[in-house]
Design a protein around this motif. Sequence first.
Motif, PDB file in Angstrom:
ATOM      1  N   VAL A  49       0.618  -1.167   0.104  1.00  0.00           N
ATOM      2  CA  VAL A  49       0.192  -0.472  -0.199  1.00  0.00           C
ATOM      3  C   VAL A  49       1.109   1.298  -0.126  1.00  0.00           C
ATOM      4  CG1 VAL A  49      -1.755   1.199   1.379  1.00  0.00           C
ATOM      5  CG2 VAL A  49      -1.778  -1.288   0.975  1.00  0.00           C
ATOM      6  N   GLY A  50       2.069   1.208   0.627  1.00  0.00           N
ATOM      7  CA  GLY A  50       2.691   1.989   0.855  1.00  0.00           C
ATOM      8  C   GLY A  50       3.850   2.453  -0.357  1.00  0.00           C
ATOM      9  N   VAL A  51       4.214   1.621  -0.640  1.00  0.00           N
ATOM     10  CA  VAL A  51       5.523   1.699  -1.940  1.00  0.00           C
ATOM     11  C   VAL A  51       4.581   2.866  -3.034  1.00  0.00           C
ATOM     12  CG1 VAL A  51       4.659  -0.093  -3.013  1.00  0.00           C
ATOM     13  CG2 VAL A  51       6.936   1.051  -2.704  1.00  0.00           C
ATOM     14  N   VAL A  52       2.900   2.763  -3.513  1.00  0.00           N
ATOM     15  CA  VAL A  52       2.758   3.771  -4.350  1.00  0.00           C
ATOM     16  C   VAL A  52       2.815   5.111  -3.887  1.00  0.00           C
ATOM     17  CG1 VAL A  52       0.800   4.494  -5.336  1.00  0.00           C
ATOM     18  CG2 VAL A  52       0.663   2.092  -4.573  1.00  0.00           C
ATOM     19  N   THR A  53       3.415   5.817  -2.595  1.00  0.00           N
ATOM     20  CA  THR A  53       3.473   6.732  -2.514  1.00  0.00           C
ATOM     21  C   THR A  53       5.343   7.104  -2.253  1.00  0.00           C
ATOM     22  OG1 THR A  53       3.363   6.487   0.048  1.00  0.00           O
ATOM     23  CG2 THR A  53       1.856   7.786  -0.995  1.00  0.00           C
ATOM     24  N   LEU A  54       5.615   6.235  -1.608  1.00  0.00           N
ATOM     25  CA  LEU A  54       7.668   6.116  -2.153  1.00  0.00           C
ATOM     26  C   LEU A  54       7.813   6.728  -3.460  1.00  0.00           C
ATOM     27  CD1 LEU A  54      10.076   6.106  -0.760  1.00  0.00           C
ATOM     28  CD2 LEU A  54       9.840   3.335  -0.931  1.00  0.00           C
ATOM     29  N   VAL A  55       7.169   5.512  -4.230  1.00  0.00           N
ATOM     30  CA  VAL A  55       7.757   6.180  -5.934  1.00  0.00           C
ATOM     31  C   VAL A  55       7.229   7.802  -6.151  1.00  0.00           C
ATOM     32  CG1 VAL A  55       7.157   5.330  -8.102  1.00  0.00           C
ATOM     33  CG2 VAL A  55       7.325   3.636  -6.815  1.00  0.00           C
ATOM     34  N   ARG A  66       6.436  25.575  -5.236  1.00  0.00           N
ATOM     35  CA  ARG A  66       7.366  25.605  -4.095  1.00  0.00           C
ATOM     36  C   ARG A  66       6.100  25.002  -3.434  1.00  0.00           C
ATOM     37  NH1 ARG A  66      11.854  30.164  -4.148  1.00  0.00           N
ATOM     38  NH2 ARG A  66      12.407  30.403  -5.792  1.00  0.00           N
ATOM     39  N   ALA A  67       5.352  25.770  -2.483  1.00  0.00           N
ATOM     40  CA  ALA A  67       3.990  25.725  -1.852  1.00  0.00           C
ATOM     41  C   ALA A  67       3.597  23.755  -2.562  1.00  0.00           C
ATOM     42  CB  ALA A  67       3.617  26.646  -1.985  1.00  0.00           C
ATOM     43  N   ALA A  68       3.320  23.877  -3.228  1.00  0.00           N
ATOM     44  CA  ALA A  68       2.476  22.577  -4.076  1.00  0.00           C
ATOM     45  C   ALA A  68       3.779  21.126  -3.885  1.00  0.00           C
ATOM     46  CB  ALA A  68       1.918  22.595  -5.227  1.00  0.00           C
ATOM     47  N   ILE A  69       5.125  21.580  -4.003  1.00  0.00           N
ATOM     48  CA  ILE A  69       5.859  19.764  -4.145  1.00  0.00           C
ATOM     49  C   ILE A  69       6.313  20.038  -2.274  1.00  0.00           C
ATOM     50  CG2 ILE A  69       8.259  19.911  -4.310  1.00  0.00           C
ATOM     51  CD1 ILE A  69       7.993  21.559  -6.880  1.00  0.00           C
ATOM     52  N   ALA A  70       6.419  20.845  -1.840  1.00  0.00           N
ATOM     53  CA  ALA A  70       6.432  21.405  -0.189  1.00  0.00           C
ATOM     54  C   ALA A  70       5.602  20.304   0.454  1.00  0.00           C
ATOM     55  CB  ALA A  70       6.985  22.512   0.577  1.00  0.00           C
ATOM     56  N   VAL A  71       3.961  20.862   0.240  1.00  0.00           N
ATOM     57  CA  VAL A  71       3.010  20.049   0.921  1.00  0.00           C
ATOM     58  C   VAL A  71       2.452  18.505   0.203  1.00  0.00           C
ATOM     59  CG1 VAL A  71       0.454  20.444   0.847  1.00  0.00           C
ATOM     60  CG2 VAL A  71       1.990  22.367   1.153  1.00  0.00           C
ATOM     61  N   GLN A  72       3.109  18.330  -1.603  1.00  0.00           N
ATOM     62  CA  GLN A  72       2.690  16.624  -1.702  1.00  0.00           C
ATOM     63  C   GLN A  72       3.610  16.358  -1.372  1.00  0.00           C
ATOM     64  OE1 GLN A  72       0.328  16.447  -3.439  1.00  0.00           O
ATOM     65  NE2 GLN A  72       0.329  14.508  -3.326  1.00  0.00           N
ATOM     66  N   LEU A  73       5.086  16.361  -1.039  1.00  0.00           N
ATOM     67  CA  LEU A  73       6.459  15.573  -0.548  1.00  0.00           C
ATOM     68  C   LEU A  73       5.696  15.513   0.838  1.00  0.00           C
ATOM     69  CD1 LEU A  73       9.588  17.177  -2.300  1.00  0.00           C
ATOM     70  CD2 LEU A  73       8.553  15.073  -2.849  1.00  0.00           C
ATOM     71  N   SER A  74       5.682  16.045   1.600  1.00  0.00           N
ATOM     72  CA  SER A  74       4.366  15.792   3.203  1.00  0.00           C
ATOM     73  C   SER A  74       4.039  14.728   3.064  1.00  0.00           C
ATOM     74  CB  SER A  74       4.582  16.810   3.778  1.00  0.00           C
ATOM     75  OG  SER A  74       5.942  17.577   3.598  1.00  0.00           O
ATOM     76  N   ASN A  75       2.979  14.984   2.165  1.00  0.00           N
ATOM     77  CA  ASN A  75       1.699  14.276   2.366  1.00  0.00           C
ATOM     78  C   ASN A  75       1.751  12.453   1.430  1.00  0.00           C
ATOM     79  OD1 ASN A  75      -0.203  16.429   2.255  1.00  0.00           O
ATOM     80  ND2 ASN A  75      -0.965  16.494   0.460  1.00  0.00           N
ATOM     81  N   TYR A  76       2.985  12.393   0.508  1.00  0.00           N
ATOM     82  CA  TYR A  76       3.255  11.303   0.248  1.00  0.00           C
ATOM     83  C   TYR A  76       4.508  10.669   1.060  1.00  0.00           C
ATOM     84  CZ  TYR A  76       2.535  12.633  -5.035  1.00  0.00           C
ATOM     85  OH  TYR A  76       2.681  12.647  -6.377  1.00  0.00           O
ATOM     86  N   SER A  77       5.361  11.488   2.023  1.00  0.00           N
ATOM     87  CA  SER A  77       5.865  10.812   3.107  1.00  0.00           C
ATOM     88  C   SER A  77       4.780   9.830   4.431  1.00  0.00           C
ATOM     89  CB  SER A  77       6.750  11.877   3.605  1.00  0.00           C
ATOM     90  OG  SER A  77       6.698  12.793   3.818  1.00  0.00           O
ATOM     91  N   GLY A  78       3.612  11.186   4.550  1.00  0.00           N
ATOM     92  CA  GLY A  78       3.083  10.403   5.720  1.00  0.00           C
ATOM     93  C   GLY A  78       2.031   9.334   5.505  1.00  0.00           C
ATOM     94  N   ARG A  79       1.698   9.283   3.843  1.00  0.00           N
ATOM     95  CA  ARG A  79       1.138   8.310   3.816  1.00  0.00           C
ATOM     96  C   ARG A  79       1.335   7.287   3.413  1.00  0.00           C
ATOM     97  NH1 ARG A  79      -3.511   9.076  -1.442  1.00  0.00           N
ATOM     98  NH2 ARG A  79      -4.134  10.246   0.216  1.00  0.00           N
ATOM     99  N   LEU A  80       2.866   7.154   3.002  1.00  0.00           N
ATOM    100  CA  LEU A  80       4.130   6.280   3.382  1.00  0.00           C
ATOM    101  C   LEU A  80       3.923   5.082   4.296  1.00  0.00           C
ATOM    102  CD1 LEU A  80       6.004   3.846   1.579  1.00  0.00           C
ATOM    103  CD2 LEU A  80       7.939   5.438   1.755  1.00  0.00           C
ATOM    104  N   LEU A  81       4.675   6.402   5.240  1.00  0.00           N
ATOM    105  CA  LEU A  81       5.582   6.124   6.272  1.00  0.00           C
ATOM    106  C   LEU A  81       3.424   5.622   7.345  1.00  0.00           C
ATOM    107  CD1 LEU A  81       8.160   7.883   7.493  1.00  0.00           C
ATOM    108  CD2 LEU A  81       7.746   5.860   7.164  1.00  0.00           C
ATOM    109  N   GLY A  82       2.702   5.858   7.324  1.00  0.00           N
ATOM    110  CA  GLY A  82       1.617   5.426   8.087  1.00  0.00           C
ATOM    111  C   GLY A  82       0.812   4.530   7.821  1.00  0.00           C
ATOM    112  N   ALA A  83       1.145   4.514   6.042  1.00  0.00           N
ATOM    113  CA  ALA A  83       0.822   2.701   5.792  1.00  0.00           C
ATOM    114  C   ALA A  83       1.322   1.505   6.669  1.00  0.00           C
ATOM    115  CB  ALA A  83       0.792   2.554   4.111  1.00  0.00           C
TER     116      ALA A  83
END
Length: 433
Positions: free
Chosen positions: A51-57, A375-392
């Motif tokens: 589940v989490g590897v999706v957001t890692l990639v 920059r704002a969009a990248i910062a938030v999206q990278l945070s979303n990805y890492s949160g979803r990966l580690l959370g899963a």
Amino acid sequence: MDELRFPPLMSLCIILSANFLFNLSFFIIVPTATSYTKHLGGESLFSGLTVGVVTLVSFILVIPLSKLPKFKRKYSPTLDLSSACLILGHIIADRTGVLYLVLLGRMINGIGLTGCFFLKRYCTDPCIVGVRRRTTCTSLLILAQPLGMVPGPIVGGFLARIPMKTALFNKNTLPGWFMAVVWSIYWLLTKVLFKDVTDTADQTLDMTLNANALREKQARYGLKRQKPLAGKNCNRAVVSPLFVSCLMSYTAFVIFFELGSWETSIPIYSWKKFGYDAFEAGNFIGLIGLGTVFLVATMPALAHKIQDRLWLAAGCFLGLAGIVANYILLGGNSGHMNFPSYAAQWFVVCLGFNTASSITLSLLSKNLGNKSSDRAAIAVQLSNYSGRLLGAIWGTAADMVGDRGVALGQLLVATVAMVGIIAMWRFLRAQRG
């Protein structure tokens, strides 16, 4: 620039539909992820990885893709890439029946989910959305998130009940085949309905941003030179955007860490506590989450009346309250945890963090200004990805740290975010709407 500019209606619908389908694709596999992994000889923790590897990639590829000229100011290439990769990824993951090829299919899905960043950029792009419409636009985008998150587990659980037991079509593979068909239809609709940013509009934006930058330089170095800010105020002007950026990025991480860990832990805990199968766990996640959609749907209408920082604080406080209740009831006498209390905890967590998730991007883009919206969009999206990966992954770690250990991890990361919001409160003021 027109502060009230709003995107074309049909194009906005395509963007919102993409966010809906991204979340549907991600969550439709949650009820069957553990059973599919165990059927192929894997462990529960590996199901969290699938589940989490999706957001890692997605995390790894989003910045390189954003730098490519074809993706820099256009959105049609993003929709094409996302549709193609999600179709292919679902087919590979559910066609082969091999554990590590399932992982490969999810990784290809991750390439498609880089589109999440471009959707957020679309809703804060100064060429498309005025500054006083960004909270409204991002709220609509985030509203599509629970609309995809809610039916995802329900549909996945329902498909798991269909009595098909062939190697190609069975309870574990039907969700993937379903999404491959849905994405094929969506791809066709984007070709017909989506209107991309024109080169003329892009050039106008660059000219406007350059003119604004020139005026700032003239004000600073021109004949009517302004006095430099005093030491304390100067430090505040420089430091506060940096701190706000760090806080919003961390808060975005926390939001998706909490949602992701709850959604992957519910099928495991509900099976142990209530004897739920994949269908029942999917209904539990989805139907209770459905109740939050109607409340989150009020945000676009109220965006002009309530400050962003109030939405953010209220959402994080609600989510934290649900986690605290979960941690307390998991301790001591586990008999205190029953269906009503567990359902109430998930409802409060889901409502709180879905509410807060619509604010991080709009608030950060308003603080950084139009020229830094990417920059704002990248910062938030990278945070979303890492949160979803580690959370899963964290949500499936109960076998290693225990159910209360999972809740403790959730509690710690959410508490830090809440403390940060309180400490930075005066720097979080921004235009409404």
